[in-house]
Design a protein around this motif. Structure first.
Motif: not given
Ligand code: ATP
Ligand code: ATP
Ligand code: MG
Ligand code: MG
Lengths: 256, 285
Positions: B96-97, B99, B155-158, B161, B181-187
């Motif tokens: 879930q986390d 980092k 970044s969080g989303g990076m 991924r 995918t909770s920290a990713l933009d929808v695209s």
């Protein structure tokens, strides 16, 4: 009157071949008591804008003004009481060996409050955690419970501005509803101003009057909530975001 | 046909100051070559269910089950050494986390390459190429720079991924993805899910997809378990989630904000004591 004024903000990391221009020429205003959203691509500089405002990004240029504070390299002590941030990452932002009681108690005494016991209980109650959580440590909390502790900590100094970095992405939808209702109530009660990063467009539409859309370090569009609800984007990237916001669509994956 | 994974009456217990706390209370399900979603409120036991399968519950926490089998092999009786062969190789978990799970003092390149080389014995050059390929696959814009970076520079989303890329280089048979995918933009989220989707459809990988995002689970998964207080209260076909009948599931659906339908206040769940007491519903097929 605008409470947050950002003009031509540039933030970069490193130099030479490894220089990253994380934020390029960002400009926006947030009126006092309003709620402003930042959405956009992952890695586009949203968190970096908040971090620059908090003085956590070493190299930047441009104007950052929050209330009466026009910010330079050094910030007055009152700034750190008046502006609070809830970080994206509820795991990393809580010290692993500090109990909930310590986290809240230390923040309260740092800001000179006296009735600490009562305030801790009130804060826990405000964020929907009962007294049973008071002496727990971060590893004994679920992801959502940790984020509620982080929100309680931000509320503790009674700030006028809260910078929220994905405040509900670690929360389930029902706690998200509770936290968003709570944030709305607190905003009204205490005349708070919010700057809120989220990738959930429905959350942003619910909370914010206007939203900046970011891609690759730049703000490509500032859109009002009315335009968002009407699905009326000006920039193709915004359109792409709006189109993808209704769940997984394999066709969208192929087209992008 | 034996399923990839068969879990019967799984329990996870922690001793606390107030006595024993049961985070997971008798969960049963099977996993085939499918996308199985687990949803439920915060603290309902989703992550502990995932971690228990990999025996990643730290003592004094305990994992018990009547059955917990991977291809008919008992996971509970395996030695720690055997479990190490299962983790990452056969079953990967995206935590879930992100980092928290990345090593802060190693570059991204070293971390991805180490895992890949450990599992395949590949050389440095091949591992570098594979790592770049995986980062590109999860839509990282500048993979060469990212390879030389440390986790705090992401970044969080990076970070999220990178974790997914790392868990997929070993081509596991089962992927447990906890809020991947909770920290990713929808695209970007769509891109990442399409890779996972392909692995399920083309390689027959089994996926356990833990998420708060009901819309996402219902559009992405095949079946869904809905958890409450350590138990499963309802099992349904993912695309019929909007017709779910349990009042708890209805409550979760009702608390979602909607872009096109503004509301002053969001609905908040009213919990009912009977939900906690009711027997766990089985997700075994
Ligand atoms: N300390 C740092 N050193 C080097 N680069 C950094 C650092 N912090 C951030 N960056 C880079 O700045 C860019 C913007 O990152 P930022 O965290 O602002 O993105 P974001 O929009 O918040 O993304 P997400 O939605 O994934 O959280 C990224 O390319 C990131 O790698
Ligand atoms: N070491 C521990 N000691 C005591 N209780 C624990 C411990 N670890 C977890 N728990 C409790 O177990 C319950 C289930 O936790 P889990 O992490 O599985 O929740 P979750 O469904 O994944 O929630 P979230 O959506 O917030 O991530 C929670 O109530 C949590 O507080
Ligand atoms: Mg961010
Ligand atoms: Mg969890």
């Amino acid at each position: 009157m605008s409470h947050i004024h950002i003009e031509n903000l540039n933030v970069w990391f490193g130099d030479g071949a490894d220089r990253v221009d994380a934020v390029k020429n960002a400009t926006f205003d947030v009126p006092s008591g309003a709620s402003f959203g930042l959405v956009g691509e992952s890695g586009s500089g949203k968190s970096t804008i908040l971090r620059a405002m908090m003085g956590l990004a070493p190299t930047w240029s441009g104007t950052i003004q929050v209330g009466d504070f026009k910010l330079g390299k050094k910030r007055p002590k009152e700034f750190y009481k008046d502006v609070q941030m809830v970080f994206q990452d509820p795991y990393a932002s809580l010290h692993p060996r500090h109990s909930v009681d310590q986290v809240l108690g230390e923040t309260l005494s740092l800001h000179g409050f006296k009735d600490i016991d009562n305030r801790i209980m009130k804060l826990l109650d405000d964020v929907g955690l009962g007294p049973a959580f008071r002496f727990r440590y971060p590893h004994q909390l679920s992801g959502g419970q940790r984020q509620r502790v982080a929100i309680a900590r931000a509320l503790a100094p009674e700030p006028s501005v809260i910078l929220l970095d994905e405040p509900t992405s670690a929360l389930d939808v029902s706690v998200q509803a509770e936290v968003l209702n709570l944030l709305s109530d607190l905003r009204e009660e205490h005349k708070l101003t919010y700057l809120m990063v989220s990738h959930n467009l429905a959350v942003v539409a619910h909370m914010c009057d206007a939203t900046a859309v970011m891609q690759n370090g730049e703000i490509v569009e500032v859109m009002t909530v009315e335009d968002m609800r009407a699905m009326n984007p000006k920039h193709p990237y915004t359109k792409h975001l709006l189109d993808s916001s209704f769940g997984y669509n394999p066709n969208a994956a192929q087209s992008a | 046909m034996t399923p990839l994974l068969d879990v019967k009456n799984l329990r996870v217990t922690f001793p606390t100051r107030q006595g024993e706390f049961e985070a997971v209370r008798g969960v049963s399900f099977t996993l085939g070559k499918e996308r199985l979603g687990i949803v439920g409120e915060s603290g309902s036991g989703k992550s502990m269910t995932g971690r228990a399968i990999l025996r990643l519950i730290r003592p004094p926490g305990r994992v018990e089950a009547d059955k917990m089998e991977l291809h008919g092999r008992d996971l509970l009786s395996m030695s720690e050494k055997e479990m190490q062969g299962v983790r990452g190789q056969k079953i990967s978990m995206v935590m879930q986390d992100p980092k928290f799970s990345l090593n802060p003092v190693m570059t991204i390149a070293d971390q991805i390459m180490e895992i890949y080389r450990f599992h395949t014995g590949a050389g440095k050059k091949a591992a570098w190429a594979k790592a770049i390929e995986m980062l590109e696959a999860v839509s990282i814009r500048d993979p060469e720079r990212v390879m030389r970076s440390y986790p705090h520079e992401m970044s969080g989303g990076m970070g999220q991924r990178i974790m997914i890329a790392m868990m997929l280089v070993t081509e596991p048979e089962i992927l447990i993805a906890d809020e991947p995918t909770s920290a990713l933009d929808v695209s970007v989220q769509t891109q990442v899910l399409s890779i996972i989707d392909r692995l399920v459809r083309e390689r027959g990988m089994g996926l356990i997809f833990i998420s708060h995002d009901l819309k996402l689970v219902s559009s992405f998964c095949d079946r869904v378990l809905i958890m409450y207080a350590g138990r499963v209260v309802e099992v349904c076909e993912a695309d019929k989630l909007d017709q779910a009948t349990h009042p708890y599931t209805r409550g979760l659906l009702g608390s979602l904000p909607d872009i096109r339908e503004p509301k002053d206040r969001l609905e908040v769940l009213k919990r009912d004591e009977t939900w906690r007491i009711a027997e766990s519903v089985s997700g075994r097929t």
